[in-house]
Design an enzyme around this catalytic site. Structure first.
Site, PDB file in Angstrom:
ATOM      1  N   ARG A   1      -1.018   0.504 -18.264  1.00 17.22           N
ATOM      2  CA  ARG A   1      -0.180   0.378 -19.461  1.00 17.22           C
ATOM      3  C   ARG A   1      -0.853  -0.590 -20.416  1.00 17.22           C
ATOM      4  O   ARG A   1      -1.023  -1.768 -20.089  1.00 17.22           O
ATOM      5  CB  ARG A   1       1.196  -0.132 -19.035  1.00 17.22           C
ATOM      6  CG  ARG A   1       2.245  -0.074 -20.108  1.00 17.22           C
ATOM      7  CD  ARG A   1       3.557  -0.613 -19.582  1.00 17.22           C
ATOM      8  NE  ARG A   1       4.210   0.282 -18.643  1.00 17.22           N
ATOM      9  CZ  ARG A   1       5.257  -0.065 -17.902  1.00 17.22           C
ATOM     10  NH1 ARG A   1       5.737  -1.295 -17.979  1.00 17.22           N
ATOM     11  NH2 ARG A   1       5.815   0.803 -17.083  1.00 17.22           N
TER      12      ARG A   1
ATOM     13  N   GLU B   1       8.809  -8.842   3.932  1.00 18.77           N
ATOM     14  CA  GLU B   1       8.785  -7.431   4.315  1.00 18.77           C
ATOM     15  C   GLU B   1       7.428  -7.072   4.913  1.00 18.77           C
ATOM     16  O   GLU B   1       6.393  -7.337   4.314  1.00 18.77           O
ATOM     17  CB  GLU B   1       9.071  -6.569   3.073  1.00 18.77           C
ATOM     18  CG  GLU B   1       9.260  -5.100   3.351  1.00 18.77           C
ATOM     19  CD  GLU B   1       9.694  -4.364   2.093  1.00 18.77           C
ATOM     20  OE1 GLU B   1       9.006  -3.400   1.712  1.00 18.77           O
ATOM     21  OE2 GLU B   1      10.720  -4.756   1.467  1.00 18.77           O
TER      22      GLU B   1
ATOM     23  N   ARG C   1       6.130   5.841   8.253  1.00 22.95           N
ATOM     24  CA  ARG C   1       5.877   4.404   8.259  1.00 22.95           C
ATOM     25  C   ARG C   1       7.233   3.722   8.318  1.00 22.95           C
ATOM     26  O   ARG C   1       8.226   4.226   7.769  1.00 22.95           O
ATOM     27  CB  ARG C   1       5.133   3.957   6.992  1.00 22.95           C
ATOM     28  CG  ARG C   1       3.694   4.402   6.926  1.00 22.95           C
ATOM     29  CD  ARG C   1       2.823   3.766   7.991  1.00 22.95           C
ATOM     30  NE  ARG C   1       2.632   2.327   7.769  1.00 22.95           N
ATOM     31  CZ  ARG C   1       2.057   1.515   8.642  1.00 22.95           C
ATOM     32  NH1 ARG C   1       1.641   1.970   9.809  1.00 22.95           N
ATOM     33  NH2 ARG C   1       1.905   0.236   8.367  1.00 22.95           N
TER      34      ARG C   1
ATOM     35  N   TYR D   1      10.238  11.458   0.459  1.00 20.56           N
ATOM     36  CA  TYR D   1      10.664  10.174  -0.101  1.00 20.56           C
ATOM     37  C   TYR D   1      11.495  10.443  -1.348  1.00 20.56           C
ATOM     38  O   TYR D   1      11.067  11.155  -2.250  1.00 20.56           O
ATOM     39  CB  TYR D   1       9.467   9.294  -0.456  1.00 20.56           C
ATOM     40  CG  TYR D   1       9.927   7.975  -1.054  1.00 20.56           C
ATOM     41  CD1 TYR D   1      10.448   6.983  -0.233  1.00 20.56           C
ATOM     42  CD2 TYR D   1       9.904   7.772  -2.424  1.00 20.56           C
ATOM     43  CE1 TYR D   1      10.916   5.789  -0.766  1.00 20.56           C
ATOM     44  CE2 TYR D   1      10.371   6.585  -2.969  1.00 20.56           C
ATOM     45  CZ  TYR D   1      10.877   5.602  -2.134  1.00 20.56           C
ATOM     46  OH  TYR D   1      11.347   4.438  -2.673  1.00 20.56           O
TER      47      TYR D   1
ATOM     48  N   ARG E   1       5.483  -8.201   0.774  1.00 19.24           N
ATOM     49  CA  ARG E   1       6.170  -8.832  -0.364  1.00 19.24           C
ATOM     50  C   ARG E   1       7.282  -9.744   0.120  1.00 19.24           C
ATOM     51  O   ARG E   1       7.714  -9.667   1.273  1.00 19.24           O
ATOM     52  CB  ARG E   1       6.723  -7.766  -1.312  1.00 19.24           C
ATOM     53  CG  ARG E   1       7.707  -6.789  -0.695  1.00 19.24           C
ATOM     54  CD  ARG E   1       8.107  -5.745  -1.731  1.00 19.24           C
ATOM     55  NE  ARG E   1       9.066  -4.786  -1.201  1.00 19.24           N
ATOM     56  CZ  ARG E   1       9.688  -3.870  -1.930  1.00 19.24           C
ATOM     57  NH1 ARG E   1       9.459  -3.793  -3.236  1.00 19.24           N
ATOM     58  NH2 ARG E   1      10.544  -3.027  -1.401  1.00 19.24           N
TER      59      ARG E   1
ATOM     60  N   ASP F   1      13.804   8.561  -4.461  1.00 21.07           N
ATOM     61  CA  ASP F   1      14.430   7.428  -5.132  1.00 21.07           C
ATOM     62  C   ASP F   1      15.942   7.656  -5.099  1.00 21.07           C
ATOM     63  O   ASP F   1      16.412   8.788  -4.899  1.00 21.07           O
ATOM     64  CB  ASP F   1      13.935   7.308  -6.576  1.00 21.07           C
ATOM     65  CG  ASP F   1      12.544   6.706  -6.651  1.00 21.07           C
ATOM     66  OD1 ASP F   1      12.223   5.844  -5.818  1.00 21.07           O
ATOM     67  OD2 ASP F   1      11.764   7.098  -7.553  1.00 21.07           O
TER      68      ASP F   1
ATOM     69  N   ARG G   1      -3.179   9.086  -9.240  1.00 23.26           N
ATOM     70  CA  ARG G   1      -3.375   8.371 -10.499  1.00 23.26           C
ATOM     71  C   ARG G   1      -2.864   6.944 -10.314  1.00 23.26           C
ATOM     72  O   ARG G   1      -2.078   6.662  -9.418  1.00 23.26           O
ATOM     73  CB  ARG G   1      -2.642   9.049 -11.654  1.00 23.26           C
ATOM     74  CG  ARG G   1      -1.138   9.060 -11.498  1.00 23.26           C
ATOM     75  CD  ARG G   1      -0.437   9.854 -12.583  1.00 23.26           C
ATOM     76  NE  ARG G   1       1.008   9.740 -12.446  1.00 23.26           N
ATOM     77  CZ  ARG G   1       1.745   8.776 -12.971  1.00 23.26           C
ATOM     78  NH1 ARG G   1       1.157   7.821 -13.682  1.00 23.26           N
ATOM     79  NH2 ARG G   1       3.053   8.740 -12.810  1.00 23.26           N
TER      80      ARG G   1
END
Length: 369
Positions: free
Chosen positions: A176, A300, A249, A348, A280, A350, A172
């Site tokens: 917003r 980066e 990665r 991964y 970025r 957070d 998805r």
């Protein structure tokens, strides 16, 4: 009798939380780390009085009040809100995709106008069964958003053409339909005042930490020191890559000191065109609302992982998932080793999830003891 109750391998968030909670319960703990500093990937280097996130931007965000209160008990967090920008061929767009983005793209001003624009673009493509990431993204947001804000960035991140990537990578794409540039929806968000080293220092206060120690090179000797080992490194490396290497990665960083007070006016600017090699630029002072006379920026770059590089993002495709399962079966048979964190669990995380996982695992460990 062994010198320590627990040997923690890795002084990142998982290891530091686990160690801290053990010491609270009277356990004697030793922490070792192969790097020359504590903190793993949340480590900050102070350059020109600016806390530089050496291993990429780390922004703490969570909806869990208990975890938020927990980290704030070691260091107060500021009210930084992540609102990145995207630069596409010199044009600036707000992220995440919201009404500001849609106005910048099409000059639409109402949510319905934006929805109608996206729906008409998607309908004109007539994609029924997306065969790859490109078709999946196009079927969700249409060509304008995809071409300017997704395609190039995604191809740089993965090092492959979007048509060669599986569709499931993008299940998805959050759209917003309000004028809200806050990247995260989480209730709590911020950066430790004074940088993440303050958090790690608080967690490891009073605990013996030995740096520049490669556990796997001295495993036999170090295992003799403690009853239980908590391993936060690469699971496949722990087992000497017995079944083969899990894929990741990796990232490469170019840090630059500049004698200007402000380089880009924002902490994070993504570069979404394929021709710009970096993904970025981070300007670190903005994480803490810095007013220094100079600044530090980081470009980066995404790259393929190989031995010797830091593994960042697990590639959770079918092949790697099967391989991880083989290693996990070995890990589950261990009686004196606990595996935790993003590398040992090959997922991964957070930061709030790392903290939550460590608190959960250490609670189970201590209750058994």
């Amino acid at each position: 009798m062994k010198e320590f109750d627990v040997l923690v391998v890795g002084s990142g968030l998982f290891g530091a939380v686990f160690a801290h909670e053990c010491v609270k319960e009277g356990k004697k703990v030793l922490v070792v780390d192969r790097r020359s500093h504590r903190g793993g990937n949340v480590y900050c280097e102070n350059i020109q009085d600016i806390n530089v996130h050496k291993y990429g931007a780390h922004i703490f965000h969570t909806n869990d009040k208990d975890i938020w209160d927990y980290v704030n008990s070691f260091v107060p967090f500021n009210h930084y809100v992540n609102s990145p920008l995207a630069d596409y061929k010199g044009e600036l767009y707000n992220l995440p995709f919201n009404m500001n983005t849609f106005y910048q793209l099409w000059k639409v001003k109402t949510p319905q106008q934006a929805k109608d624009k996206i729906a008409s673009q998607v309908a004109s493509l007539n994609i029924k069964e997306p065969a790859n990431l490109e078709e999946q993204a196009l079927s969700l947001v249409g060509p304008d958003i995809y071409e300017k804000l997704i395609k190039g960035y995604t191809e740089k991140q993965w090092g492959r053409k979007a048509t060669e990537l599986p569709s499931f990578i993008i299940k998805r794409l959050p759209l917003r339909f309000t004028y809200n540039n806050n990247y995260f929806n989480d209730k709590y968000q911020g950066i430790p005042v004074g940088g993440y080293n303050k958090l790690i220092d608080g967690l490891l206060d009073g605990i013996e930490v030995r740096l520049d120690v490669d556990y796997l090179k001295s495993k036999e000797e170090l295992d003799q020191l403690a009853t239980t080992v908590v391993f936060t490194g690469q699971l496949d490396e722990y087992y000497n890559f017995r079944f083969g290497k899990l894929q990741y990665r990796s990232l490469r960083f170019e840090h630059e000191e500049l004698s200007v007070p402000d380089f880009q006016g924002n902490a994070v600017v993504n570069y979404t065109e394929r021709e710009v090699p970096y993904t970025r630029i981070i300007e670190h002072k903005h994480f803490e609302f810095g007013t220094q006379k100079s600044t530090v920026i980081t470009r980066e770059y995404s790259q393929e992982w190989q031995e010797g590089l830091e593994p960042y993002y697990p590639i959770n495709d079918d092949e790697n998932s099967k391989l991880y399962k083989q290693y996990k079966e070995l890990a589950d048979k261990e009686t004196a080793v606990i595996f935790g964190g993003r590398l040992a669990e090959y997922r991964y995380y957070d930061m709030h999830q790392v903290v939550g996982s460590a608190l959960h695992q250490v609670k189970n460990f201590l209750s058994k003891k």
